[in-house]
Design a protein around this motif. Sequence first.
Motif, PDB file in Angstrom:
ATOM      1  N   GLN A   1       2.113   1.769  -3.446  1.00  0.00           N
ATOM      2  CA  GLN A   1       1.073   2.303  -4.323  1.00  0.00           C
ATOM      3  C   GLN A   1       0.899   3.808  -4.118  1.00  0.00           C
ATOM      4  O   GLN A   1       0.701   4.564  -5.081  1.00  0.00           O
ATOM      5  CB  GLN A   1      -0.245   1.575  -4.059  1.00  0.00           C
ATOM      6  CG  GLN A   1      -1.372   1.958  -5.004  1.00  0.00           C
ATOM      7  CD  GLN A   1      -1.069   1.605  -6.448  1.00  0.00           C
ATOM      8  OE1 GLN A   1      -0.661   0.481  -6.747  1.00  0.00           O
ATOM      9  NE2 GLN A   1      -1.256   2.559  -7.357  1.00  0.00           N
ATOM     10  N   LYS A   2       1.002   4.274  -2.880  1.00  0.00           N
ATOM     11  CA  LYS A   2       0.872   5.708  -2.596  1.00  0.00           C
ATOM     12  C   LYS A   2       1.982   6.497  -3.291  1.00  0.00           C
ATOM     13  O   LYS A   2       1.733   7.552  -3.887  1.00  0.00           O
ATOM     14  CB  LYS A   2       0.920   5.946  -1.091  1.00  0.00           C
ATOM     15  CG  LYS A   2      -0.318   5.474  -0.338  1.00  0.00           C
ATOM     16  CD  LYS A   2      -0.163   5.716   1.163  1.00  0.00           C
ATOM     17  CE  LYS A   2      -1.382   5.208   1.922  1.00  0.00           C
ATOM     18  NZ  LYS A   2      -1.228   5.398   3.398  1.00  0.00           N
TER      19      LYS A   2
ATOM     20  N   PRO B   1       4.065  13.341 -14.947  1.00  0.00           N
ATOM     21  CA  PRO B   1       3.250  12.578 -15.904  1.00  0.00           C
ATOM     22  C   PRO B   1       3.971  12.259 -17.211  1.00  0.00           C
ATOM     23  O   PRO B   1       3.529  11.383 -17.959  1.00  0.00           O
ATOM     24  CB  PRO B   1       2.052  13.497 -16.147  1.00  0.00           C
ATOM     25  CG  PRO B   1       2.569  14.865 -15.856  1.00  0.00           C
ATOM     26  CD  PRO B   1       3.570  14.702 -14.759  1.00  0.00           C
TER      27      PRO B   1
ATOM     28  N   LYS C   1       3.701   5.573  -5.897  1.00  0.00           N
ATOM     29  CA  LYS C   1       3.481   5.489  -7.342  1.00  0.00           C
ATOM     30  C   LYS C   1       2.473   6.546  -7.793  1.00  0.00           C
ATOM     31  O   LYS C   1       2.678   7.223  -8.820  1.00  0.00           O
ATOM     32  CB  LYS C   1       2.987   4.095  -7.718  1.00  0.00           C
ATOM     33  CG  LYS C   1       2.669   3.944  -9.201  1.00  0.00           C
ATOM     34  CD  LYS C   1       2.056   2.590  -9.510  1.00  0.00           C
ATOM     35  CE  LYS C   1       1.644   2.527 -10.982  1.00  0.00           C
ATOM     36  NZ  LYS C   1       0.978   1.245 -11.323  1.00  0.00           N
ATOM     37  N   ASP C   2       1.393   6.714  -7.042  1.00  0.00           N
ATOM     38  CA  ASP C   2       0.370   7.701  -7.395  1.00  0.00           C
ATOM     39  C   ASP C   2       0.931   9.120  -7.320  1.00  0.00           C
ATOM     40  O   ASP C   2       0.629   9.968  -8.176  1.00  0.00           O
ATOM     41  CB  ASP C   2      -0.836   7.560  -6.459  1.00  0.00           C
ATOM     42  CG  ASP C   2      -1.558   6.227  -6.646  1.00  0.00           C
ATOM     43  OD1 ASP C   2      -1.368   5.601  -7.712  1.00  0.00           O
ATOM     44  OD2 ASP C   2      -2.288   5.809  -5.718  1.00  0.00           O
ATOM     45  N   GLN C   3       1.752   9.400  -6.322  1.00  0.00           N
ATOM     46  CA  GLN C   3       2.357  10.726  -6.190  1.00  0.00           C
ATOM     47  C   GLN C   3       3.272  11.034  -7.378  1.00  0.00           C
ATOM     48  O   GLN C   3       3.268  12.151  -7.911  1.00  0.00           O
ATOM     49  CB  GLN C   3       3.150  10.812  -4.886  1.00  0.00           C
ATOM     50  CG  GLN C   3       2.291  10.801  -3.630  1.00  0.00           C
ATOM     51  CD  GLN C   3       3.135  10.788  -2.366  1.00  0.00           C
ATOM     52  OE1 GLN C   3       4.365  10.786  -2.424  1.00  0.00           O
ATOM     53  NE2 GLN C   3       2.470  10.765  -1.217  1.00  0.00           N
TER      54      GLN C   3
ATOM     55  N   GLU D   1       0.828  -1.205   0.000  1.00  0.00           N
ATOM     56  CA  GLU D   1       0.000   0.000   0.000  1.00  0.00           C
ATOM     57  C   GLU D   1       0.865   1.260   0.000  1.00  0.00           C
ATOM     58  O   GLU D   1       0.541   2.248  -0.669  1.00  0.00           O
ATOM     59  CB  GLU D   1      -0.941  -0.006   1.208  1.00  0.00           C
ATOM     60  CG  GLU D   1      -2.012  -1.091   1.142  1.00  0.00           C
ATOM     61  CD  GLU D   1      -2.974  -1.015   2.310  1.00  0.00           C
ATOM     62  OE1 GLU D   1      -2.816  -0.091   3.147  1.00  0.00           O
ATOM     63  OE2 GLU D   1      -3.886  -1.856   2.381  1.00  0.00           O
TER      64      GLU D   1
ATOM     65  N   SER E   1       5.924   1.756 -12.311  1.00  0.00           N
ATOM     66  CA  SER E   1       5.400   0.445 -11.927  1.00  0.00           C
ATOM     67  C   SER E   1       5.911   0.024 -10.559  1.00  0.00           C
ATOM     68  O   SER E   1       6.895   0.566 -10.041  1.00  0.00           O
ATOM     69  CB  SER E   1       5.797  -0.610 -12.966  1.00  0.00           C
ATOM     70  OG  SER E   1       7.214  -0.672 -13.089  1.00  0.00           O
TER      71      SER E   1
ATOM     72  N   ALA F   1       3.127   9.686 -10.403  1.00  0.00           N
ATOM     73  CA  ALA F   1       2.329   9.818 -11.625  1.00  0.00           C
ATOM     74  C   ALA F   1       1.709  11.213 -11.722  1.00  0.00           C
ATOM     75  O   ALA F   1       1.582  11.779 -12.816  1.00  0.00           O
ATOM     76  CB  ALA F   1       1.248   8.750 -11.650  1.00  0.00           C
ATOM     77  N   LYS F   2       1.348  11.782 -10.588  1.00  0.00           N
ATOM     78  CA  LYS F   2       0.749  13.119 -10.572  1.00  0.00           C
ATOM     79  C   LYS F   2       1.805  14.204 -10.785  1.00  0.00           C
ATOM     80  O   LYS F   2       1.563  15.190 -11.492  1.00  0.00           O
ATOM     81  CB  LYS F   2       0.027  13.331  -9.242  1.00  0.00           C
ATOM     82  CG  LYS F   2      -0.702  14.661  -9.134  1.00  0.00           C
ATOM     83  CD  LYS F   2      -1.431  14.764  -7.800  1.00  0.00           C
ATOM     84  CE  LYS F   2      -2.152  16.108  -7.689  1.00  0.00           C
ATOM     85  NZ  LYS F   2      -2.892  16.227  -6.394  1.00  0.00           N
ATOM     86  N   SER F   3       2.973  14.022 -10.185  1.00  0.00           N
ATOM     87  CA  SER F   3       4.011  15.056 -10.256  1.00  0.00           C
ATOM     88  C   SER F   3       4.866  14.964 -11.515  1.00  0.00           C
ATOM     89  O   SER F   3       5.470  15.961 -11.929  1.00  0.00           O
ATOM     90  CB  SER F   3       4.928  14.956  -9.029  1.00  0.00           C
ATOM     91  OG  SER F   3       4.197  15.076  -7.833  1.00  0.00           O
TER      92      SER F   3
ATOM     93  N   VAL G   1       9.253   0.745  -6.245  1.00  0.00           N
ATOM     94  CA  VAL G   1       8.610   1.687  -7.161  1.00  0.00           C
ATOM     95  C   VAL G   1       9.667   2.165  -8.150  1.00  0.00           C
ATOM     96  O   VAL G   1      10.635   2.833  -7.769  1.00  0.00           O
ATOM     97  CB  VAL G   1       8.004   2.880  -6.401  1.00  0.00           C
ATOM     98  CG1 VAL G   1       7.328   3.838  -7.378  1.00  0.00           C
ATOM     99  CG2 VAL G   1       7.010   2.388  -5.354  1.00  0.00           C
TER     100      VAL G   1
END
Length: 252
Positions: free
Chosen positions: A191-192, A202, A194-196, A188, A208, A198-200, A222
């Motif tokens: 995953q957090k 792109p 990874k999301d950060q 988890e 992955s 992808a947002k910062s 990551v």
Amino acid sequence: MAFSHPLFRPTKPFCIIRRLMILRYHRRGGMTNRLSWAGIPLLFLAACSLPPANVKVPTPPPAPSGVSQTGTASWYGPGFHGRPTASGVIYDQHELTAAHQTLPLGTRVMVTNLDNGKSIEVTINDRGPFAKGRIIDLSYAAGQTLGMIGPGTIPVRIEVIDSGPYKIATIRSSLDYTLQAGSFTDVENAQKLKDQLAKSYPQIPDISIVPLFAKDTNYYRVQLGTFSDRREAERHAQQLARKGFPMIIMEK
């Protein structure tokens, strides 16, 4: 049939010859047991027969895997002696080691000088060579064994003997690189991050979570991007670091 005559008892050959010279017959219990001189050769052979020694047959070296590469080799020595290699091991120019651009560190290879036929087994523990057209950088000791210290470079054939846990179908001419932002035991948390990212960031779509199953613990790494040029990977790593995401450049 076992012989009971004293002359047939195990003894040294020269002792038997001495007995044969001084004894014509042997008396026992009032009976004369005459030794026939015709049996002397047989007696001598029996006395000289020794049990076979336990000979240890040397274990043959492992056969090459069939994965090979042909090209130009160079050697490196005094200027790097005592410095850390890419594997973390301190470089010793008197050890049989080598640097290769893509083979896994720890791989054992057979290197053959195609000019004189000499071969030597070395362990890959460093990265290089970085000069164009060269495929392997040998230690001073390995280069001396192959007879290349004078010429500096020689044509060689590299054959993989043992690559450890890595399966090698072909020897790549160059490595790919990726950036690692973090490694977690909790998926988890991976995953957090990874999301950060992808947002910062792109513009790098290849972000992955790569699992690594160790002996006692599972890790979730990551990673982002695939770069064929290390300098390009370094440039992206610096950009991400300025945004608060320190990166480690990893071989892929």
